[in-house]
Design a protein around this motif. Structure first.
Motif, PDB file in Angstrom:
ATOM      1  N   ALA A   2      41.060 -11.585 128.111  1.00 53.31           N
ATOM      2  CA  ALA A   2      40.328 -12.223 129.200  1.00 53.31           C
ATOM      3  C   ALA A   2      41.197 -13.259 129.890  1.00 53.31           C
ATOM      4  N   ASP A   3      42.108 -13.887 129.150  1.00 53.83           N
ATOM      5  CA  ASP A   3      43.022 -14.871 129.726  1.00 53.83           C
ATOM      6  C   ASP A   3      43.948 -14.219 130.751  1.00 53.83           C
ATOM      7  N   PHE A   4      44.257 -12.947 130.581  1.00 50.42           N
ATOM      8  CA  PHE A   4      45.129 -12.230 131.512  1.00 50.42           C
ATOM      9  C   PHE A   4      44.499 -12.155 132.901  1.00 50.42           C
ATOM     10  N   PHE A   5      43.186 -12.086 132.973  1.00 50.20           N
ATOM     11  CA  PHE A   5      42.484 -11.985 134.247  1.00 50.20           C
ATOM     12  C   PHE A   5      42.066 -13.341 134.807  1.00 50.20           C
ATOM     13  N   ASP A   6      42.494 -14.415 134.176  1.00 48.09           N
ATOM     14  CA  ASP A   6      42.230 -15.765 134.661  1.00 48.09           C
ATOM     15  C   ASP A   6      43.106 -16.005 135.893  1.00 48.09           C
ATOM     16  N   LEU A   7      42.493 -16.280 137.028  1.00 44.91           N
ATOM     17  CA  LEU A   7      43.226 -16.471 138.278  1.00 44.91           C
ATOM     18  C   LEU A   7      43.175 -17.912 138.763  1.00 44.91           C
ATOM     19  N   SER A   8      43.043 -18.845 137.835  1.00 45.93           N
ATOM     20  CA  SER A   8      42.816 -20.232 138.203  1.00 45.93           C
ATOM     21  C   SER A   8      44.055 -20.963 138.713  1.00 45.93           C
ATOM     22  N   THR A   9      45.252 -20.448 138.486  1.00 49.54           N
ATOM     23  CA  THR A   9      46.468 -21.122 138.926  1.00 49.54           C
ATOM     24  C   THR A   9      47.374 -20.136 139.668  1.00 49.54           C
ATOM     25  N   PRO A  10      48.305 -20.647 140.472  1.00 51.39           N
ATOM     26  CA  PRO A  10      49.241 -19.758 141.171  1.00 51.39           C
ATOM     27  C   PRO A  10      50.058 -18.889 140.207  1.00 51.39           C
ATOM     28  N   ALA A  11      50.483 -19.446 139.096  1.00 50.98           N
ATOM     29  CA  ALA A  11      51.284 -18.683 138.133  1.00 50.98           C
ATOM     30  C   ALA A  11      50.479 -17.533 137.527  1.00 50.98           C
ATOM     31  N   LYS A  12      49.217 -17.783 137.221  1.00 44.66           N
ATOM     32  CA  LYS A  12      48.371 -16.733 136.638  1.00 44.66           C
ATOM     33  C   LYS A  12      48.054 -15.647 137.663  1.00 44.66           C
ATOM     34  N   ALA A  63      53.636 -13.685 146.039  1.00 41.77           N
ATOM     35  CA  ALA A  63      54.938 -14.249 145.672  1.00 41.77           C
ATOM     36  C   ALA A  63      55.305 -15.406 146.600  1.00 41.77           C
ATOM     37  N   LEU A  64      55.069 -15.243 147.899  1.00 42.25           N
ATOM     38  CA  LEU A  64      55.363 -16.334 148.844  1.00 42.25           C
ATOM     39  C   LEU A  64      54.461 -17.539 148.604  1.00 42.25           C
ATOM     40  N   ALA A  65      53.181 -17.291 148.330  1.00 41.74           N
ATOM     41  CA  ALA A  65      52.253 -18.392 148.044  1.00 41.74           C
ATOM     42  C   ALA A  65      52.637 -19.099 146.745  1.00 41.74           C
ATOM     43  N   THR A  66      53.044 -18.326 145.741  1.00 38.33           N
ATOM     44  CA  THR A  66      53.457 -18.909 144.460  1.00 38.33           C
ATOM     45  C   THR A  66      54.742 -19.711 144.628  1.00 38.33           C
ATOM     46  N   ARG A  68      55.743 -21.265 147.209  1.00 40.62           N
ATOM     47  CA  ARG A  68      55.412 -22.534 147.869  1.00 40.62           C
ATOM     48  C   ARG A  68      54.712 -23.488 146.900  1.00 40.62           C
ATOM     49  N   ALA A  69      53.734 -22.965 146.156  1.00 39.87           N
ATOM     50  CA  ALA A  69      52.948 -23.815 145.251  1.00 39.87           C
ATOM     51  C   ALA A  69      53.800 -24.371 144.106  1.00 39.87           C
ATOM     52  N   LEU A  70      54.722 -23.542 143.583  1.00 40.08           N
ATOM     53  CA  LEU A  70      55.534 -23.967 142.437  1.00 40.08           C
ATOM     54  C   LEU A  70      56.906 -24.484 142.850  1.00 40.08           C
ATOM     55  N   LYS A  71      57.111 -24.582 144.162  1.00 35.71           N
ATOM     56  CA  LYS A  71      58.335 -25.146 144.722  1.00 35.71           C
ATOM     57  C   LYS A  71      59.596 -24.416 144.253  1.00 35.71           C
ATOM     58  N   TRP A  72      59.551 -23.073 144.322  1.00 33.46           N
ATOM     59  CA  TRP A  72      60.738 -22.283 144.005  1.00 33.46           C
ATOM     60  C   TRP A  72      61.762 -22.483 145.103  1.00 33.46           C
ATOM     61  N   ASN A  73      63.041 -22.435 144.728  1.00 37.92           N
ATOM     62  CA  ASN A  73      64.078 -22.500 145.744  1.00 37.92           C
ATOM     63  C   ASN A  73      64.213 -21.130 146.417  1.00 37.92           C
TER      64      ASN A  73
END
Length: 131
Positions: A2-12, A63-66, A68-73
């Motif tokens: 069930a944790d796999f389907f948790d969409l509460s964060t950008p990484a998840k 991927a683009l939203a993530t 931005r949210a996680l400040k990837w270079n």
């Protein structure tokens, strides 16, 4: 599970969409076997559209939203986008990003699983140092 389907964060969300993109790739590859191996030209119509829209395009947007949210270079963002081209590349990228501390709490949980024997205070100190 069930944790796999948790969409509460950008990484998840990124993790789920990366795996979904790979599943749609698999469906398209199976359909291509039917098209090229058995002559069913229409076999790729639905899996192709499914992969293109709900797999590839969704992955690129997430991927683009993530990023931005996680400040990837720019380099990491480009690697994420390139990972959607080869079959199952998104899974490889997701695992690499998690193991290199680029997927927030998913990186923390994978490093804690590997450490296993550390006490809770040491794990909290390490998590604070990464933030």
């Amino acid at each position: 599970m069930a944790d796999f389907f948790d969409l509460s964060t950008p990484a998840k969300r990124f993790r789920l969409v990366a795996f979904w993109e790979a599943v749609t790739w698999l469906a398209l590859l199976v359909a291509m076997v039917f098209k090229w191996g058995f002559g069913y030209d229409e076999a790729v119509k639905i899996p192709g559209m499914l992969h293109g829209i709900t797999g590839f395009m969704l992955f690129v947007l997430v991927a683009l939203a993530t990023a931005r949210a996680l400040k990837w270079n720019a380099k990491v963002t480009l690697l994420a986008l390139i990972s959607s081209v080869p079959p199952f590349g998104t899974i490889v990228f997701e695992r690499w990003a998690a193991s290199n501390g680029l997927l927030a709490e998913l990186s923390l949980s994978s490093s804690q699983g590997a450490a296993g024997e550390q006490d809770g205070d040491t794990q909290k100190d390490q998590a604070g140092a990464r933030a």
